[in-house]
Enzyme design. Structure first.
Site, PDB file in Angstrom:
ATOM      1  N   LYS A  44       0.844  -1.195   0.000  1.00 38.50           N
ATOM      2  CA  LYS A  44       0.000   0.000   0.000  1.00 38.50           C
ATOM      3  C   LYS A  44       0.883   1.250   0.000  1.00 38.50           C
ATOM      4  CE  LYS A  44      -3.548   2.318   2.683  1.00 38.50           C
ATOM      5  NZ  LYS A  44      -4.437   2.321   3.832  1.00 38.50           N
TER       6      LYS A  44
ATOM      7  N   GLU B 156      10.505  -4.700   4.403  1.00 42.27           N
ATOM      8  CA  GLU B 156      10.571  -6.102   3.953  1.00 42.27           C
ATOM      9  C   GLU B 156      10.279  -6.181   2.459  1.00 42.27           C
ATOM     10  OE1 GLU B 156       8.885  -5.010   6.587  1.00 42.27           O
ATOM     11  OE2 GLU B 156       9.045  -6.417   8.269  1.00 42.27           O
TER      12      GLU B 156
ATOM     13  N   GLY C  43      -4.903  -1.826   4.952  1.00 42.63           N
ATOM     14  CA  GLY C  43      -4.099  -2.958   4.467  1.00 42.63           C
ATOM     15  C   GLY C  43      -4.771  -4.296   4.721  1.00 42.63           C
ATOM     16  N   ARG C  44      -5.301  -4.488   5.935  1.00 40.89           N
ATOM     17  CA  ARG C  44      -5.890  -5.785   6.272  1.00 40.89           C
ATOM     18  C   ARG C  44      -7.297  -5.949   5.721  1.00 40.89           C
ATOM     19  NH1 ARG C  44      -4.726  -2.471  10.341  1.00 40.89           N
ATOM     20  NH2 ARG C  44      -6.360  -1.646  11.678  1.00 40.89           N
TER      21      ARG C  44
ATOM     22  N   GLU D  84      -4.833  -6.750  14.649  1.00 41.19           N
ATOM     23  CA  GLU D  84      -4.334  -5.432  14.261  1.00 41.19           C
ATOM     24  C   GLU D  84      -5.478  -4.412  14.323  1.00 41.19           C
ATOM     25  OE1 GLU D  84      -0.746  -4.704  11.452  1.00 41.19           O
ATOM     26  OE2 GLU D  84      -2.478  -4.246  10.210  1.00 41.19           O
TER      27      GLU D  84
ATOM     28  N   HIS E 199      -5.074 -33.506  16.953  1.00 43.35           N
ATOM     29  CA  HIS E 199      -3.949 -34.349  17.371  1.00 43.35           C
ATOM     30  C   HIS E 199      -2.789 -33.507  17.872  1.00 43.35           C
ATOM     31  CE1 HIS E 199      -5.867 -37.965  15.770  1.00 43.35           C
ATOM     32  NE2 HIS E 199      -6.413 -37.103  14.907  1.00 43.35           N
TER      33      HIS E 199
ATOM     34  N   LYS F  20       9.465  -0.814  14.196  1.00 47.00           N
ATOM     35  CA  LYS F  20      10.034  -0.500  12.867  1.00 47.00           C
ATOM     36  C   LYS F  20      11.115   0.559  13.013  1.00 47.00           C
ATOM     37  CE  LYS F  20       5.795  -1.135  10.152  1.00 47.00           C
ATOM     38  NZ  LYS F  20       4.796  -0.490   9.335  1.00 47.00           N
TER      39      LYS F  20
HETATM   40  O1  F6P Z   1       3.228  -3.025   9.734  1.00 50.48           O
HETATM   41  C1  F6P Z   1       1.872  -3.232   9.612  1.00 50.48           C
HETATM   42  C2  F6P Z   1       1.377  -2.870   8.247  1.00 50.48           C
HETATM   43  O2  F6P Z   1       1.311  -1.499   8.101  1.00 50.48           O
HETATM   44  C3  F6P Z   1       0.027  -3.513   7.974  1.00 50.48           C
HETATM   45  O3  F6P Z   1      -1.029  -2.762   8.446  1.00 50.48           O
HETATM   46  C4  F6P Z   1       0.047  -3.641   6.496  1.00 50.48           C
HETATM   47  O4  F6P Z   1      -0.910  -4.557   6.052  1.00 50.48           O
HETATM   48  C5  F6P Z   1       1.473  -4.093   6.283  1.00 50.48           C
HETATM   49  O5  F6P Z   1       2.214  -3.375   7.234  1.00 50.48           O
HETATM   50  C6  F6P Z   1       2.028  -3.896   4.908  1.00 50.48           C
HETATM   51  O6  F6P Z   1       1.988  -2.551   4.535  1.00 50.48           O
HETATM   52  P1  F6P Z   1       2.192  -2.125   3.031  1.00 50.48           P
HETATM   53  O7  F6P Z   1       1.109  -2.719   2.227  1.00 50.48           O
HETATM   54  O8  F6P Z   1       2.157  -0.631   3.038  1.00 50.48           O
HETATM   55  O9  F6P Z   1       3.545  -2.634   2.592  1.00 50.48           O
END
Ligand code: F6P
Length: 600
Positions: free
Chosen positions: A241, A247, A302-303, A388, A419, A544
């Protein structure tokens, strides 16, 4: 559905050319609507508090014996989903008080405000309109007076053309080869939904193209997902987003280097990389042509984004027609949530039962247990959606919550979990409410005359678990089996462990959309009653920031100029890689890491 945003936009900090410290104009504190009543200020909460003793001492054997219609009374059905909540520690009075609680807390007003495009995400001054992502083409959903539904359908159209081109082989890689693997790079909401949907709908996918998902900054993830792939046949979808998540950006850079090592020509990027983001500037800075970018909007959290362009890999996998069905399923549940009376409203019911278990019976966790292997990533997906969203400790006005909020969500598919951890669910010291989910029709009827039909055995198991958890096995029943007295306590099952059972007709893209929207709106109702902002996530920020500070301390370079720690424990912004200045624990761990890492 049309309406306009009623709250004025917060002021942005002003810029200044003065050399004096810049006076920052803080955004005005948001006004919390008066109907957003704190739950413990309601009459219903007080009633529930006194009913809690009844709930904790309730005996489900007796409750079912006293009311032979209980199974039917505490069950409802909509959109092919039969929800049986009778095996919870509730009765008519408790349910009445829960519905009153939702009414007194203004859930209906809040829902109306969301569907109307008001900026209900108060801390970020944003509308919350994932419901617009699945609105039919003719619908009207306005933000700041502008209908956003045509924008949604314009992006959907571009996604469809792209997905069809990849699936048909019209879109080819730089060397002319067909795309055989789509690798989505993203994390959190830009990963969990697409992975979950890909796994859930694998049976609807084109098996000649596979999807893989790289999320972790751990390089092993990238390695494992790509080491056997041919870059000439691989397409990366960089999904973020913000397009700034460390990452995703690191994995995307690694992917580009990995591709170009074989493809050589930088022009190959155009054929092997597309982006999904709200941030066009960062996308083009990365080197992806914005013609190959699929956008979405800041009113999609995002979620809550798996049905936006973030679902591009899902669409390539299952095809545009199935993706439209998925969206239609989401929309079905939106309409049900918007219009059904609370007592027949699936999201309301799940939310209120969950809130009762959490706030009045003290349950710390909820296990989501799908008896469907295709849904094996559902609980991981719901972890982010619920935790979240509602893992908050302050109310909308910043004052502390005087009640519990999100439980821990976890789970694995049945029967595997049986199990592994069901021992604790049956006989442990902490009750774990469970959502038991199953489909009446399998996608594949598998079995043999000798071994039996798998699906009947599967369904027998889910029903047996609900029964065992509710009714247990008394010491007398154990004794009656001839069990020696010393073993009786070990073989006794206390029962009275709450479960919801969702029996659903059949898994399909449309049904998956309904199930996910059901949980989205459950989270909404709970967040609304808990009076938290279900749509921000400030709690992920501190870690972060601290990681960014530690990175140069590990790699040997000095920290970036002006970088400051936000940790109250850190002592100096001037720390260098050789002398990290954190607390004594973090310092020692950094030293140990560097020592072992650099050892031959
Ligand atoms: O760190 C949490 C978060 O901001 C989530 O809310 C989001 O889904 C995820 O990181 C990834 O964010 P982005 O889509 O901006 O890379």
């Amino acid at each position: 559905m049309a309406a306009k945003k009623t709250r004025p936009a917060a002021k942005r900090p002003s810029r200044t050319t003065s050399t004096a410290p810049a006076p920052r104009t803080a955004p005005a504190a948001p006004v919390v609507p008066a109907w957003h009543v704190a739950p413990d200020r309601t009459k219903a909460w007080k009633r529930l508090t006194s009913l809690a003793a009844k709930g904790t001492s309730m005996d489900l054997r007796k409750a079912f014996a006293a009311d032979r219609s209980r199974g039917a009374r505490f069950a409802t059905e909509a959109l092919g989903i039969h929800l049986d909540y009778s095996k919870n520690l509730v009765d008519g009075a408790i349910m009445d008080a829960l519905f009153d609680l939702a009414a007194e807390c203004g859930v209906a007003n809040h829902r109306k405000a969301m569907f109307a495009g008001e900026a209900i995400n108060l801390t970020e001054n944003r509308a919350v309109l994932h419901i617009a992502l699945r609105a039919p083409a003719g619908a009207v959903v306005k933000v700041d007076g502008r209908n956003i539904v045509p924008d949604v359908h314009e992006v959907l159209g571009r996604m469809e053309r792209f997905a069809n081109a990849v699936r048909s082989g019209t879109w080819r890689g730089h060397t002319g080869k067909r795309i055989r693997t789509v690798v989505n790079i993203g994390i959190g909401g830009s990963d969990l939904g697409p992975v979950m949907a890909y796994e859930a709908l694998k049976d609807f996918s084109d098996r000649s193209i596979s999807c893989r998902y790289v999320s972790n900054i751990d390089g092993e993830d990238f390695y494992e997902k790509t080491h056997d792939l041919d870059p000439a046949e691989t397409l990366f979808v960089v999904s973020s987003k913000t397009f700034t998540t460390i990452e995703t950006m690191t994995n995307a850079q690694t992917a580009r280097a990995w591709s170009l090592r074989k493809l050589k020509d930088p022009a190959a990027v155009a054929k092997h990389f597309v982006a999904v983001s709200t941030n066009a500037a960062e996308v083009s800075k990365f080197g992806i042509d914005t013609a190959n970018m699929f956008g979405f909007w800041d009113w999609v959290g995002g979620r809550y984004s798996m049905d936006s362009a973030i679902g591009l890999s899902t669409m390539v996998a299952i095809g545009p027609a199935n993706f439209r069905e998925l969206l239609a399923g989401f929309h079905d549940m939106d309409e049900h949530f918007r219009t059904a009376a609370p007592r027949r409203n699936l999201p309301f019911l799940l939310a209120l039962i969950g809130l009762w278990n959490r706030d009045f019976l003290g349950c710390e966790t909820v296990a989501v247990l799908p008896y469907c292997q295709y849904l094996h990533r559902l609980s991981a997906y719901l972890q982010q959606l619920e935790m979240e969203s509602n893992g908050k400790r302050v109310q909308l006005d910043g004052t502390p919550c005087r009640w519990q909020t999100s439980p821990v969500i976890w789970g694995e598919p049945g029967t595997n979990g049986q199990h592994a951890f069901y021992q604790m669910i049956h006989q442990g010291t902490s009750p774990v409410p469970c959502d038991l989910i199953a489909f009446a029709q399998p996608l594949h009827a598998v079995g043999s005359k000798e071994g039996g039909e798998h699906h009947d055995i599967l369904i027998a198991n889910i029903l047996a678990q609900g029964e065992a958890l509710a009714f247990g096995k008394t010491p007398d029943e154990v004794r009656a089996e001839g069990t020696p007295e010393w073993l009786v306590p070990h073989r006794t099952f206390p029962g009275n462990r709450p479960t919801n059972t969702m029996l659903i007709e059949r898994l399909s893209p449309r049904m998956l959309g309904r199930i996910i929207a059901l949980y989205e709106h459950k989270v909404f109702v709970q967040g609304s009653i808990w009076r938290v902002n279900s749509f921000d996530q400030w709690g992920v920020e501190l870690g972060k920031v601290l990681a960014k500070r530690i990175i140069p301390e590990l790699s040997g370079a000095a920290p970036a100029k002006g970088s400051k720690s936000t940790s109250s424990k850190s002592t100096s912004p001037k720390s260098t890689s050789s002398k990290p200045a954190h607390d004594s624990s973090t310092n020692a761990l950094i030293a140990k890491y560097r020592h072992w890492r650099d050892r031959d």
